[in-house]
Design a protein around this motif. Structure first.
Motif, PDB file in Angstrom:
ATOM      1  N   SER A  28      41.041  44.168  37.705  1.00  0.00           N
ATOM      2  CA  SER A  28      41.234  43.044  38.793  1.00  0.00           C
ATOM      3  C   SER A  28      40.965  41.739  37.946  1.00  0.00           C
ATOM      4  O   SER A  28      40.279  41.801  36.882  1.00  0.00           O
ATOM      5  CB  SER A  28      40.282  43.044  39.714  1.00  0.00           C
ATOM      6  OG  SER A  28      39.634  44.180  40.009  1.00  0.00           O
ATOM      7  N   TYR A  29      41.418  40.902  38.285  1.00  0.00           N
ATOM      8  CA  TYR A  29      41.368  39.485  37.689  1.00  0.00           C
ATOM      9  C   TYR A  29      41.532  38.295  38.810  1.00  0.00           C
ATOM     10  O   TYR A  29      41.674  38.526  39.826  1.00  0.00           O
ATOM     11  CB  TYR A  29      42.462  39.243  36.445  1.00  0.00           C
ATOM     12  CG  TYR A  29      43.930  39.884  36.847  1.00  0.00           C
ATOM     13  CD1 TYR A  29      44.830  39.312  37.687  1.00  0.00           C
ATOM     14  CD2 TYR A  29      43.989  41.252  36.309  1.00  0.00           C
ATOM     15  CE1 TYR A  29      45.871  39.821  37.848  1.00  0.00           C
ATOM     16  CE2 TYR A  29      45.249  41.754  36.732  1.00  0.00           C
ATOM     17  CZ  TYR A  29      46.333  41.172  37.238  1.00  0.00           C
ATOM     18  OH  TYR A  29      47.402  41.829  37.785  1.00  0.00           O
ATOM     19  N   ASP A  30      41.396  36.994  38.239  1.00  0.00           N
ATOM     20  CA  ASP A  30      41.393  35.993  39.080  1.00  0.00           C
ATOM     21  C   ASP A  30      40.469  35.963  40.172  1.00  0.00           C
ATOM     22  O   ASP A  30      40.667  35.688  41.392  1.00  0.00           O
ATOM     23  CB  ASP A  30      42.866  35.701  39.742  1.00  0.00           C
ATOM     24  CG  ASP A  30      43.879  35.191  38.661  1.00  0.00           C
ATOM     25  OD1 ASP A  30      43.629  34.705  37.576  1.00  0.00           O
ATOM     26  OD2 ASP A  30      45.021  35.393  38.887  1.00  0.00           O
TER      27      ASP A  30
ATOM     28  N   ASN B  96      48.663  40.272  43.626  1.00  0.00           N
ATOM     29  CA  ASN B  96      49.025  39.733  42.532  1.00  0.00           C
ATOM     30  C   ASN B  96      47.619  39.840  41.511  1.00  0.00           C
ATOM     31  O   ASN B  96      47.754  39.604  40.463  1.00  0.00           O
ATOM     32  CB  ASN B  96      49.319  38.341  43.017  1.00  0.00           C
ATOM     33  CG  ASN B  96      50.620  38.207  43.315  1.00  0.00           C
ATOM     34  OD1 ASN B  96      51.357  38.901  43.341  1.00  0.00           O
ATOM     35  ND2 ASN B  96      50.541  36.931  44.113  1.00  0.00           N
ATOM     36  N   ASN B  97      46.464  40.252  42.165  1.00  0.00           N
ATOM     37  CA  ASN B  97      45.211  40.049  41.300  1.00  0.00           C
ATOM     38  C   ASN B  97      44.709  41.515  40.937  1.00  0.00           C
ATOM     39  O   ASN B  97      43.565  41.618  40.595  1.00  0.00           O
ATOM     40  CB  ASN B  97      44.430  39.241  42.044  1.00  0.00           C
ATOM     41  CG  ASN B  97      44.707  37.955  41.978  1.00  0.00           C
ATOM     42  OD1 ASN B  97      45.470  37.363  41.351  1.00  0.00           O
ATOM     43  ND2 ASN B  97      44.253  36.892  43.154  1.00  0.00           N
ATOM     44  N   HIS B  98      45.484  42.395  41.013  1.00  0.00           N
ATOM     45  CA  HIS B  98      45.077  43.874  40.114  1.00  0.00           C
ATOM     46  C   HIS B  98      46.208  44.437  39.730  1.00  0.00           C
ATOM     47  O   HIS B  98      47.436  44.164  40.335  1.00  0.00           O
ATOM     48  CB  HIS B  98      44.200  44.591  41.093  1.00  0.00           C
ATOM     49  CG  HIS B  98      45.018  44.843  42.532  1.00  0.00           C
ATOM     50  ND1 HIS B  98      45.898  45.789  42.622  1.00  0.00           N
ATOM     51  CD2 HIS B  98      44.987  44.430  43.775  1.00  0.00           C
ATOM     52  CE1 HIS B  98      46.558  46.044  43.635  1.00  0.00           C
ATOM     53  NE2 HIS B  98      45.842  45.034  44.388  1.00  0.00           N
TER      54      HIS B  98
ATOM     55  N   GLU C 243      36.079  30.584  36.388  1.00  0.00           N
ATOM     56  CA  GLU C 243      36.836  31.859  36.177  1.00  0.00           C
ATOM     57  C   GLU C 243      36.101  32.619  35.142  1.00  0.00           C
ATOM     58  O   GLU C 243      35.860  33.912  35.358  1.00  0.00           O
ATOM     59  CB  GLU C 243      38.270  31.770  35.714  1.00  0.00           C
ATOM     60  CG  GLU C 243      39.102  33.171  35.731  1.00  0.00           C
ATOM     61  CD  GLU C 243      40.479  33.035  35.569  1.00  0.00           C
ATOM     62  OE1 GLU C 243      41.052  34.100  34.978  1.00  0.00           O
ATOM     63  OE2 GLU C 243      41.104  32.049  35.830  1.00  0.00           O
TER      64      GLU C 243
ATOM     65  N   HIS D 226      34.494  40.129  44.628  1.00  0.00           N
ATOM     66  CA  HIS D 226      35.624  39.839  43.897  1.00  0.00           C
ATOM     67  C   HIS D 226      36.064  38.707  44.512  1.00  0.00           C
ATOM     68  O   HIS D 226      36.117  37.534  43.880  1.00  0.00           O
ATOM     69  CB  HIS D 226      36.642  40.782  43.472  1.00  0.00           C
ATOM     70  CG  HIS D 226      37.970  40.378  42.698  1.00  0.00           C
ATOM     71  ND1 HIS D 226      38.696  39.619  43.319  1.00  0.00           N
ATOM     72  CD2 HIS D 226      38.208  40.489  41.459  1.00  0.00           C
ATOM     73  CE1 HIS D 226      39.731  39.237  42.460  1.00  0.00           C
ATOM     74  NE2 HIS D 226      39.192  40.045  41.167  1.00  0.00           N
TER      75      HIS D 226
ATOM     76  N   ASN E  59      39.249  37.904  45.789  1.00  0.00           N
ATOM     77  CA  ASN E  59      40.518  37.450  45.842  1.00  0.00           C
ATOM     78  C   ASN E  59      41.447  38.552  45.606  1.00  0.00           C
ATOM     79  O   ASN E  59      42.331  38.428  44.668  1.00  0.00           O
ATOM     80  CB  ASN E  59      40.805  36.387  44.878  1.00  0.00           C
ATOM     81  CG  ASN E  59      41.976  35.624  44.745  1.00  0.00           C
ATOM     82  OD1 ASN E  59      42.723  35.731  46.111  1.00  0.00           O
ATOM     83  ND2 ASN E  59      42.628  34.816  44.108  1.00  0.00           N
TER      84      ASN E  59
ATOM     85  N   SER F 268      46.926  43.573  49.605  1.00  0.00           N
ATOM     86  CA  SER F 268      46.971  44.284  48.459  1.00  0.00           C
ATOM     87  C   SER F 268      48.106  45.071  48.069  1.00  0.00           C
ATOM     88  O   SER F 268      48.475  45.639  47.100  1.00  0.00           O
ATOM     89  CB  SER F 268      45.549  44.778  47.975  1.00  0.00           C
ATOM     90  OG  SER F 268      45.486  46.070  48.809  1.00  0.00           O
TER      91      SER F 268
ATOM     92  N   THR G  62      44.034  40.323  45.965  1.00  0.00           N
ATOM     93  CA  THR G  62      45.429  40.475  46.528  1.00  0.00           C
ATOM     94  C   THR G  62      46.647  41.117  45.530  1.00  0.00           C
ATOM     95  O   THR G  62      45.819  41.847  44.604  1.00  0.00           O
ATOM     96  CB  THR G  62      46.172  39.035  46.830  1.00  0.00           C
ATOM     97  OG1 THR G  62      46.256  38.477  45.674  1.00  0.00           O
ATOM     98  CG2 THR G  62      45.203  38.403  47.709  1.00  0.00           C
TER      99      THR G  62
ATOM    100  N   GLY H 137      51.793  32.640  36.439  1.00  0.00           N
ATOM    101  CA  GLY H 137      50.970  33.006  37.749  1.00  0.00           C
ATOM    102  C   GLY H 137      51.353  32.119  38.769  1.00  0.00           C
ATOM    103  O   GLY H 137      52.127  31.189  38.509  1.00  0.00           O
TER     104      GLY H 137
END
Length: 287
Positions: A210-212, A199-201, A59, A193, A195, A231, A197, A28
């Motif tokens: 989704s994460y981070d 990179n985060n789903h 997190e 959430h 964040n 996104s 973007t 990441g």
């Protein structure tokens, strides 16, 4: 390191977890990432320096809060801890791919609308400070949204940049400008959430995951503004969201302020091309 991680994971799982397979995945923005397996169960592991333990604890807290809503899909947190030289975070492992078909984007829009309607909170903030990437995100509770966002989001990031020698103009002037733009806007606090973007789903076997997260209670338009700018989700997402929970009048006047915050976070973490982007965004707000 891996022996210590296996030992701590075994304590959480209540059986002896032996790492029989370890794969280094694409890293990441901040962490080294791995998949580990005992031949039956697989887990996703983030690794960084010991000083990152507070970020991993945050997190886990954010993921747990989002899971409790039963709305959007996020990874199941397992545990985090430290070894002699490293901090680590373990989540359940889900294979993903970046391409999200229109149907799944539509479903994701509905789920995010459900998240933003979930729960009751009278103030803006969170019980703990959180992180956007490497950036600390202060979440002191406050009843006035314009004050909260101007001071604890825009002003905070501008001050961090100034301390790094990156001058984006008069901080008080920009903070007061943000207060003026948000004015009497008093949205219902929504769990964000924070964040979302590109990179985060991603797409998992069960749909978009989704994460981070960088969660806190705030204006739901913050999530939408970040998604719209960063996104890559298609029109089906926004169609579904607006059908379930239409955005209020004035969003178009506020979204540039919310997008500025994410640009400032990126500038603080990466510098480079983000500095002129931030200056241009502030200039546009002043007009």
């Amino acid at each position: 390191m891996w022996h210590a991680i296996a030992q701590q994971l075994s304590e959480v799982l209540a059986f002896n977890f032996i790492i029989r397979e370890k794969e280094h995945l694409s890293d990441g923005e901040c962490n080294s990432c791995y998949m580990i397996s005992d031949g039956e169960e697989r887990y996703f592991v983030k690794v960084n320096g010991r000083e990152f333990i507070s970020k991993f604890e945050s997190e886990i807290d954010n993921l747990s809060a989002l899971l409790a809503t039963s709305t959007i899909r996020v990874p199941q947190p397992v545990t985090c801890g430290v070894t002699k030289d490293n901090a680590f975070l373990i989540l359940n492992y889900l294979p993903t791919k970046p391409v999200i078909p229109p149907k799944d984007a539509f479903d994701f829009g509905n789920q995010l609308a459900m998240l933003h309607q979930w729960g009751e909170q009278k103030e803006y903030g969170y019980d703990a400070d959180t992180y956007v990437g490497l950036n600390l995100q202060p979440n002191t509770w406050h009843k006035n949204w314009g004050f909260f966002f101007a001071e604890f989001r825009i002003g905070w990031q501008l001050q961090l940049l100034k301390e790094k020698g990156l001058d984006l103009g008069d901080i008080d002037q920009t903070v007061n400008l943000v207060k003026s733009i948000l004015g009497a806007h008093s949205p219902k606090p929504a769990l964000l959430h924070g964040n979302l973007t590109a990179n985060n789903h991603a797409l998992s076997v069960s749909g978009v995951i989704s994460y981070d997260p960088s969660s806190y209670w705030g204006d739901r338009e913050c999530d939408i503004a970040i998604i719209e700018a960063f996104s890559g989700l298609d029109d089906e997402f926004f169609k579904a969201y607006n059908q379930s929970y239409p955005l209020p009048e004035g969003y178009l006047n506020r979204k540039s302020v919310y997008q500025l915050y994410y640009l400032l976070c990126c500038c603080n973490q990466f510098g480079g091309d983000y500095l002129p982007q931030c200056l241009e965004q502030i200039s546009q707000l002043e007009k």
